[in-house]
Scaffold this motif. Structure first.
Motif, PDB file in Angstrom:
ATOM      1  N   LEU A 195      -4.148  -0.461  -7.622  1.00  0.00           N
ATOM      2  CA  LEU A 195      -4.267  -1.786  -6.997  1.00  0.00           C
ATOM      3  C   LEU A 195      -5.424  -2.067  -6.597  1.00  0.00           C
ATOM      4  O   LEU A 195      -6.373  -2.992  -6.808  1.00  0.00           O
ATOM      5  N   ALA A 196      -5.597  -1.018  -5.604  1.00  0.00           N
ATOM      6  CA  ALA A 196      -6.976  -1.144  -4.811  1.00  0.00           C
ATOM      7  C   ALA A 196      -8.240  -0.507  -5.362  1.00  0.00           C
ATOM      8  O   ALA A 196      -9.406  -1.048  -5.016  1.00  0.00           O
ATOM      9  N   GLU A 197      -8.270   0.270  -6.308  1.00  0.00           N
ATOM     10  CA  GLU A 197      -9.138   0.979  -7.063  1.00  0.00           C
ATOM     11  C   GLU A 197     -10.178  -0.034  -7.362  1.00  0.00           C
ATOM     12  O   GLU A 197     -11.416   0.235  -7.378  1.00  0.00           O
ATOM     13  N   GLY A 198      -9.959  -1.195  -8.042  1.00  0.00           N
ATOM     14  CA  GLY A 198     -10.940  -2.042  -8.647  1.00  0.00           C
ATOM     15  C   GLY A 198     -11.225  -3.077  -7.641  1.00  0.00           C
ATOM     16  O   GLY A 198     -12.106  -4.089  -8.056  1.00  0.00           O
ATOM     17  N   LEU A 199     -11.041  -3.067  -6.425  1.00  0.00           N
ATOM     18  CA  LEU A 199     -11.545  -3.941  -5.439  1.00  0.00           C
ATOM     19  C   LEU A 199     -12.761  -3.785  -4.956  1.00  0.00           C
ATOM     20  O   LEU A 199     -13.371  -2.624  -4.721  1.00  0.00           O
ATOM     21  N   ASP A 200     -13.759  -4.749  -4.463  1.00  0.00           N
ATOM     22  CA  ASP A 200     -15.025  -4.793  -4.100  1.00  0.00           C
ATOM     23  C   ASP A 200     -14.799  -4.264  -2.637  1.00  0.00           C
ATOM     24  O   ASP A 200     -15.506  -3.313  -2.134  1.00  0.00           O
ATOM     25  N   ASP A 201     -13.760  -4.796  -1.800  1.00  0.00           N
ATOM     26  CA  ASP A 201     -13.590  -4.313  -0.344  1.00  0.00           C
ATOM     27  C   ASP A 201     -12.386  -3.258  -0.293  1.00  0.00           C
ATOM     28  O   ASP A 201     -11.037  -3.889  -0.487  1.00  0.00           O
TER      29      ASP A 201
ATOM     30  N   ALA B  56       5.774  -0.405  11.353  1.00  0.00           N
ATOM     31  CA  ALA B  56       4.270  -0.119  10.972  1.00  0.00           C
ATOM     32  C   ALA B  56       3.854  -0.738   9.471  1.00  0.00           C
ATOM     33  O   ALA B  56       4.859  -1.142   8.547  1.00  0.00           O
ATOM     34  N   GLY B  57       2.604  -0.909   9.155  1.00  0.00           N
ATOM     35  CA  GLY B  57       2.320  -1.221   7.801  1.00  0.00           C
ATOM     36  C   GLY B  57       0.852  -0.885   7.571  1.00  0.00           C
ATOM     37  O   GLY B  57       0.214  -0.741   8.487  1.00  0.00           O
ATOM     38  N   LEU B  58       0.662  -0.690   6.323  1.00  0.00           N
ATOM     39  CA  LEU B  58      -0.782  -0.734   5.607  1.00  0.00           C
ATOM     40  C   LEU B  58      -1.211  -2.209   5.273  1.00  0.00           C
ATOM     41  O   LEU B  58      -0.682  -2.760   4.562  1.00  0.00           O
ATOM     42  N   PHE B  59      -2.348  -2.430   5.892  1.00  0.00           N
ATOM     43  CA  PHE B  59      -3.049  -3.847   5.535  1.00  0.00           C
ATOM     44  C   PHE B  59      -4.379  -3.686   4.775  1.00  0.00           C
ATOM     45  O   PHE B  59      -5.302  -3.113   5.653  1.00  0.00           O
ATOM     46  N   VAL B  60      -4.236  -4.113   3.789  1.00  0.00           N
ATOM     47  CA  VAL B  60      -5.600  -3.916   2.685  1.00  0.00           C
ATOM     48  C   VAL B  60      -6.480  -5.184   3.026  1.00  0.00           C
ATOM     49  O   VAL B  60      -5.782  -6.207   2.375  1.00  0.00           O
ATOM     50  N   ARG B  61      -7.557  -5.109   3.349  1.00  0.00           N
ATOM     51  CA  ARG B  61      -8.322  -6.294   3.344  1.00  0.00           C
ATOM     52  C   ARG B  61      -8.685  -7.046   1.928  1.00  0.00           C
ATOM     53  O   ARG B  61      -8.446  -8.185   2.069  1.00  0.00           O
ATOM     54  N   GLY B  62      -9.015  -6.109   0.877  1.00  0.00           N
ATOM     55  CA  GLY B  62      -9.135  -6.961  -0.194  1.00  0.00           C
ATOM     56  C   GLY B  62      -8.001  -7.614  -0.966  1.00  0.00           C
ATOM     57  O   GLY B  62      -8.141  -8.049  -1.996  1.00  0.00           O
ATOM     58  N   LEU B  63      -6.795  -7.230  -0.455  1.00  0.00           N
ATOM     59  CA  LEU B  63      -5.567  -7.790  -0.875  1.00  0.00           C
ATOM     60  C   LEU B  63      -5.012  -8.739   0.106  1.00  0.00           C
ATOM     61  O   LEU B  63      -3.513  -9.000   0.107  1.00  0.00           O
TER      62      LEU B  63
ATOM     63  N   GLY C 274      -1.082  -1.049  18.079  1.00  0.00           N
ATOM     64  CA  GLY C 274      -2.080  -0.008  17.879  1.00  0.00           C
ATOM     65  C   GLY C 274      -2.463  -0.241  16.454  1.00  0.00           C
ATOM     66  O   GLY C 274      -1.675  -0.470  15.339  1.00  0.00           O
ATOM     67  N   SER C 275      -3.825  -0.001  16.080  1.00  0.00           N
ATOM     68  CA  SER C 275      -4.164  -0.067  14.873  1.00  0.00           C
ATOM     69  C   SER C 275      -5.383   1.043  14.669  1.00  0.00           C
ATOM     70  O   SER C 275      -5.819   1.346  15.723  1.00  0.00           O
ATOM     71  N   VAL C 276      -5.654   1.521  13.377  1.00  0.00           N
ATOM     72  CA  VAL C 276      -6.765   2.100  13.008  1.00  0.00           C
ATOM     73  C   VAL C 276      -7.321   1.782  11.609  1.00  0.00           C
ATOM     74  O   VAL C 276      -6.561   1.465  10.725  1.00  0.00           O
ATOM     75  N   GLN C 277      -8.558   1.762  11.861  1.00  0.00           N
ATOM     76  CA  GLN C 277      -9.090   1.259  10.523  1.00  0.00           C
ATOM     77  C   GLN C 277      -9.587   2.442   9.594  1.00  0.00           C
ATOM     78  O   GLN C 277      -9.820   3.680  10.003  1.00  0.00           O
ATOM     79  N   GLY C 278      -9.570   2.121   8.215  1.00  0.00           N
ATOM     80  CA  GLY C 278     -10.188   3.366   7.356  1.00  0.00           C
ATOM     81  C   GLY C 278     -10.473   2.569   5.913  1.00  0.00           C
ATOM     82  O   GLY C 278     -10.675   1.266   5.965  1.00  0.00           O
ATOM     83  N   THR C 279     -10.625   3.416   4.998  1.00  0.00           N
ATOM     84  CA  THR C 279     -10.943   2.920   3.561  1.00  0.00           C
ATOM     85  C   THR C 279      -9.747   3.486   2.638  1.00  0.00           C
ATOM     86  O   THR C 279      -9.382   4.706   2.742  1.00  0.00           O
ATOM     87  N   LEU C 280      -9.484   2.900   1.734  1.00  0.00           N
ATOM     88  CA  LEU C 280      -8.503   3.580   0.395  1.00  0.00           C
ATOM     89  C   LEU C 280      -9.207   4.205  -0.288  1.00  0.00           C
ATOM     90  O   LEU C 280     -10.490   3.837  -0.797  1.00  0.00           O
ATOM     91  N   VAL C 281      -8.789   5.394  -0.608  1.00  0.00           N
ATOM     92  CA  VAL C 281      -9.605   6.365  -1.647  1.00  0.00           C
ATOM     93  C   VAL C 281      -8.499   6.926  -2.622  1.00  0.00           C
ATOM     94  O   VAL C 281      -7.513   6.793  -2.272  1.00  0.00           O
ATOM     95  N   ALA C 282      -8.950   7.604  -3.530  1.00  0.00           N
ATOM     96  CA  ALA C 282      -8.124   8.260  -4.441  1.00  0.00           C
ATOM     97  C   ALA C 282      -7.182   9.232  -3.678  1.00  0.00           C
ATOM     98  O   ALA C 282      -7.808   9.997  -2.648  1.00  0.00           O
ATOM     99  N   PRO C 283      -5.698   9.667  -3.755  1.00  0.00           N
ATOM    100  CA  PRO C 283      -5.253  10.325  -3.314  1.00  0.00           C
ATOM    101  C   PRO C 283      -5.768  11.630  -3.166  1.00  0.00           C
ATOM    102  O   PRO C 283      -6.190  12.516  -3.903  1.00  0.00           O
ATOM    103  N   ARG C 284      -5.752  12.385  -1.845  1.00  0.00           N
ATOM    104  CA  ARG C 284      -6.259  13.560  -1.253  1.00  0.00           C
ATOM    105  C   ARG C 284      -5.374  14.133  -0.301  1.00  0.00           C
ATOM    106  O   ARG C 284      -5.162  13.284   0.721  1.00  0.00           O
ATOM    107  N   GLY C 285      -4.919  15.388  -0.335  1.00  0.00           N
ATOM    108  CA  GLY C 285      -4.378  16.083   0.810  1.00  0.00           C
ATOM    109  C   GLY C 285      -2.876  16.163   0.617  1.00  0.00           C
ATOM    110  O   GLY C 285      -2.362  15.473  -0.188  1.00  0.00           O
ATOM    111  N   ASP C 286      -2.324  17.325   1.097  1.00  0.00           N
ATOM    112  CA  ASP C 286      -0.756  17.384   1.224  1.00  0.00           C
ATOM    113  C   ASP C 286       0.006  17.338   2.439  1.00  0.00           C
ATOM    114  O   ASP C 286       1.210  17.194   2.410  1.00  0.00           O
ATOM    115  N   GLY C 287      -0.692  16.908   3.350  1.00  0.00           N
ATOM    116  CA  GLY C 287       0.228  16.779   4.664  1.00  0.00           C
ATOM    117  C   GLY C 287       0.533  15.299   4.919  1.00  0.00           C
ATOM    118  O   GLY C 287       0.330  14.539   4.002  1.00  0.00           O
ATOM    119  N   GLY C 288       1.160  14.960   5.985  1.00  0.00           N
ATOM    120  CA  GLY C 288       1.470  13.538   6.484  1.00  0.00           C
ATOM    121  C   GLY C 288       2.666  13.004   5.430  1.00  0.00           C
ATOM    122  O   GLY C 288       3.363  13.777   4.996  1.00  0.00           O
TER     123      GLY C 288
END
Ligand code: IMP
Length: 184
Positions: free
Chosen positions: A98-104, A68-75, A126-140
């Protein structure tokens, strides 16, 4: 019931696979670190890993592995297949920087589950779409705290809800359908 071996060092992945293969296969863990070929293609890495793990088993029990992996569009898809290495070296907080300053900041988790039984090697994506945000949450685990889907990060969701929509869950569902069809 027939046995399917999941070559992984992560017992959480085995529990997740059991949920999808319930009644079709008994899933047992093989605590084996399969050879990971260097490739930009998750399916190639997983397929070669499953074949290696099947050989290492030394019998005729079919094997699955996942990659598995995380694929960041703006990178341009970074860290992608190198997600594990990047998590170990930079860490999740610095990936967010790294992601914080990206437009996408759109991103996808992708997963490929590969099956090998000596005769056949098959892959299921399989894939799932999302958006990168500042870290939140304790699970996973891993990148979950910075991956938001439907207003919540994966680290804020319970395991059941995350598994129901995760990249790995979607790939496992396809594997389960294929295995059920093959047996009928
Ligand atoms: P692996 O192929 O499952 O070892 O995952 C490769 C990399 O992606 C590792 O850095 C994992 O922490 C990360 N990763 C895989 N699946 C997930 C997930 O569901 N949530 C967060 N990170 C994940």
């Amino acid at each position: 019931m027939r046995t399917l071996r999941f070559a992984t060092t992560n017992p959480g992945k085995v529990r997740e696979a059991e949920e999808y293969l319930d009644g079709v296969y008994d899933v047992e863990q093989h605590d084996y670190d399969y050879v990971e070929v260097q490739s930009s293609d998750l399916a190639e890495i997983a397929a070669r890993g499953a074949e290696d793990a099947f050989e290492a088993g030394g019998d005729d029990v079919p094997v699955i592995v996942d990659d598995a992996g995380l694929f960041v569009r703006g990178l341009d898809g970074f860290p992608g297949p190198y997600s594990s290495y990047v998590e170990d070296t930079l860490g999740v907080e610095r990936v967010w920087q790294l992601a914080e300053g990206l437009d996408d900041r759109r991103a996808a988790f992708r997963c490929v589950v590969a099956f090998a039984d000596g005769d056949t090697t098959e892959t299921f994506a399989g894939s799932v779409q999302g958006t990168l945000v500042a870290p939140r949450g304790d699970g996973g685990f891993g990148y979950d705290p910075i991956f938001e889907h439907g207003g919540e990060t994966f680290a804020e969701m319970g395991t059941d809800r995350k598994n129901a929509l995760s990249h790995r869950g979607r790939a496992l569902a396809k594997l389960a359908d294929w295995l059920a069809e093959r047996r009928s």
